[in-house]
Design a protein around this motif. Structure first.
Motif, short mmCIF file in Angstrom:
data_model
loop_
_atom_site.label_atom_id
_atom_site.label_comp_id
_atom_site.label_asym_id
_atom_site.label_seq_id
_atom_site.Cartn_x
_atom_site.Cartn_y
_atom_site.Cartn_z
N UNK A 83 43.56 -37.17 -11.49
CA UNK A 83 43.70 -35.86 -12.16
C UNK A 83 43.00 -35.91 -13.52
N UNK A 84 43.20 -37.01 -14.23
CA UNK A 84 42.57 -37.16 -15.54
C UNK A 84 41.04 -37.11 -15.40
N UNK A 85 40.50 -37.81 -14.40
CA UNK A 85 39.04 -37.82 -14.22
C UNK A 85 38.52 -36.42 -13.88
N UNK A 86 39.26 -35.71 -13.02
CA UNK A 86 38.83 -34.35 -12.65
C UNK A 86 38.84 -33.45 -13.89
N UNK A 87 39.90 -33.57 -14.72
CA UNK A 87 39.98 -32.71 -15.90
C UNK A 87 38.89 -33.06 -16.93
N UNK A 88 38.60 -34.34 -17.07
CA UNK A 88 37.52 -34.72 -18.02
C UNK A 88 36.19 -34.12 -17.55
N UNK A 89 35.95 -34.21 -16.25
CA UNK A 89 34.72 -33.66 -15.68
C UNK A 89 34.68 -32.13 -15.87
N UNK A 90 35.80 -31.47 -15.52
CA UNK A 90 35.84 -30.00 -15.61
C UNK A 90 35.70 -29.54 -17.06
N UNK A 91 36.31 -30.27 -17.96
CA UNK A 91 36.24 -29.91 -19.38
C UNK A 91 34.80 -30.03 -19.90
N UNK A 92 34.13 -31.10 -19.46
CA UNK A 92 32.75 -31.32 -19.90
C UNK A 92 31.85 -30.19 -19.38
N UNK A 93 32.08 -29.82 -18.10
CA UNK A 93 31.22 -28.80 -17.47
C UNK A 93 31.75 -27.37 -17.67
N UNK A 94 32.91 -27.25 -18.32
CA UNK A 94 33.59 -25.94 -18.53
C UNK A 94 33.86 -25.20 -17.22
N UNK A 95 34.46 -25.96 -16.29
CA UNK A 95 34.83 -25.37 -14.98
C UNK A 95 36.34 -25.08 -14.99
#
Ligand code: FAD
Length: 454
Positions: free
Chosen positions: A49-61
């Motif tokens: 979950x942490x990895x998904x949120x880091x990715x989404x936050x970086x890409x603003x998804x």
């Protein structure tokens, strides 16, 4: 969206873009609110979950967390598309600690499964939403779910001792634990409770347990006059007895449920019913049930049916738990509200239902938690315009606020009630919530568009 990175984190088998899955996760139990996600993901732990949120936050998804999907106000609906993150694989009861009376669970545990598991050890987890067999503990925290026993035992917030959650920027944070007291700084746990998945994704929960009450009696009480039923409710509390359940059900809700279950329990001259449960030590329960029965008869109940037999009680509960389904089967279109007012004011609200029903030519069916003033109201209509529905809701909510109440007692704001929040909160109050949201979620990626717009 480039799925490669998501697939690298979760594995192909936990990333879904097929039509059936997208459709299923486009709505909750409020089927009018339908927005498809681009992708549905099913992580198995906080690190994913942490990895998904880091990715989404970086890409603003945008990322929308989802538990059991039983919400009634669109909280788990991905209004801005993006990633729908289902917590269904985090479904383990990690520990039942009898010495400390604490359960440690993952958020995807189904509420009824936890209740049953602790009952095997003569323990009790009181929060009891009518959707318990399909909602999740994580969803219960995120909405601060109540249920039929809140009148005596409180709501979900009263049982949360600790949480672990992942912030929208991917940090994993822990607050509280197996401790009953904690005065260290702000009560962040209580901020996450009821935040409707907008501040963090809850990944572990420490819940307070009680000892299972020894005995229960259920009373089913018909009335020909709503005012008598409402008066009974506060007369019971005046007597010093606190029942574990005090539900109010109108005749129409009973009729529709009888039809669904093919069963007959109604009285021909009844307009409304009370369902009252007394729990505790057997001798007290028997004594208090008699007193409550007398109070009901003094307030002109038609009859008092006393159910001591547990299978008889289960049959009555089946009726109560199927009311929403029965109304859903009957109604072409409906708006559901769960306003909460001081219990002494219920009859005034019911009078307003009658006025609104006549003025706008809509049917209003109500039932719910009379003991804590949280009345579920289904407004049923055929071809009514959105403007008319807004007028009706505004009128009802204004009355609720005038009576000292809140526009939602347990379902939350989500999307469905967003435009009515300003009826009960001023700009400053809403601004404070917006500032808090920005601290947790600077890029507004976690469940954006819920509670308020940024
Ligand atoms: C028939 C019926 C009866 C109901 N009776 C009651 C009742 O008696 N009392 C009551 O309070 N409610 C009741 N509800 C409403 C609903 O069941 C509750 O709101 C419940 O708490 C939602 O849980 P869920 O797991 O289904 O959450 P979802 O619907 O999946 O999500 C609800 C909200 O929680 C967020 N969320 C979910 N999991 C997490 C997580 N792990 N971390 C962060 N955010 C998360 C979502 O983003 C969303 O905003 C009823 C609903 C139905 C259909």
């Amino acid at each position: 969206m480039d799925l490669k990175e998501i697939i690298d984190i979760l594995g192909k088998e936990n990333v879904f873009i097929d039509e059936d899955t997208i459709k299923k996760y486009s709505h909750d139990e409020n089927s009018k609110l339908n927005f498809p996600p681009e992708v549905v993901v099913k992580p198995k732990n906080k690190y994913e979950i942490s990895s998904i949120l880091k990715f989404a936050n970086m890409k603003k998804i945008p990322v929308t967390p989802r538990g059991g999907g039983t919400g009634l106000c669109g909280g788990a609906v991905p209004i801005h598309g993006g990633i729908l993150l289902s917590l269904e694989r985090l479904n383990k009861i990690l520990e039942i600690d009898k010495e400390n009376l604490v359960a440690v669970v993952e958020p995807g545990v189904i509420t009824q499964d936890l209740k049953k598991e602790v009952e095997k050890q003569k323990l009790f987890y009181p929060p009891d939403p009518a959707s318990a067999d399909s909602c999740s503990i994580g969803g219960n925290l995120a909405t601060c779910a109540g249920g039929v026993r809140a009148v005596k035992y409180g709501t979900t917030k009263d049982y949360v001792l600790g949480i672990e959650f992942v912030t929208p920027t991917g940090e994993i944070l822990n607050y509280g634990g197996k401790i009953l007291k904690n005065s260290a700084g702000y009560q962040i746990i209580n901020l996450i409770i009821g935040s409707e998945g907008t501040l963090g994704i809850i990944t572990k929960i420490f819940l307070k347990l009680l000892l299972l009450p020894e005995y229960k009696i259920l009373l089913f009480v018909p009335y020909s006059d709503i005012n008598d039923a409402c008066k009974t409710v506060y007369k019971i509390f005046e007597s010093g007895i606190v029942p574990s359940v005090v539900e109010l059900i109108d005749q129409r809700a009973i009729e529709l449920t009888e039809k669904l279950l093919k069963r007959n329990i109604s009285y021909s001259n009844a307009k409304v019913y009370l369902l009252i449960e007394i729990d505790g030590k057997q001798e007290n329960v028997e004594k208090y049930s008699q007193i409550v029965g007398s109070i009901c008869m003094n307030e002109r109940a038609i009859d008092v049916i006393v159910c001591e037999d547990y299978s008889q009680q289960e049959r009555l509960w089946e009726v109560r738990k199927n009311i929403s389904e029965a109304i859903k089967n009957y109604a072409k279109n409906q708006e559901i509200i769960d306003a909460c007012i001081p219990r002494s004011e219920i009859y005034k609200l019911v009078n307003v239902f009658n006025e609104v029903s006549k003025e706008y030519d809509v049917e209003i069916i109500y039932f719910g938690h009379a003991g804590d003033g949280n009345i579920h109201t289904h407004i049923i209509f055929d071809n009514t315009s959105n403007e008319k529905i807004e007028l009706i809701l505004t009128k009802l909510f204004n009355k609720v606020i005038e009576l000292g109440g809140t526009i939602t007692g347990e379902h939350g704001i989500g999307i469905a009630k967003k435009k009515y929040l300003s009826l009960m909160m001023n700009d400053k109050q809403i601004q404070i919530m917006k500032e808090i949201k920005k601290v947790f979620d600077p890029n507004n990626i976690l469940n954006p568009g819920k509670i308020f717009d940024l």
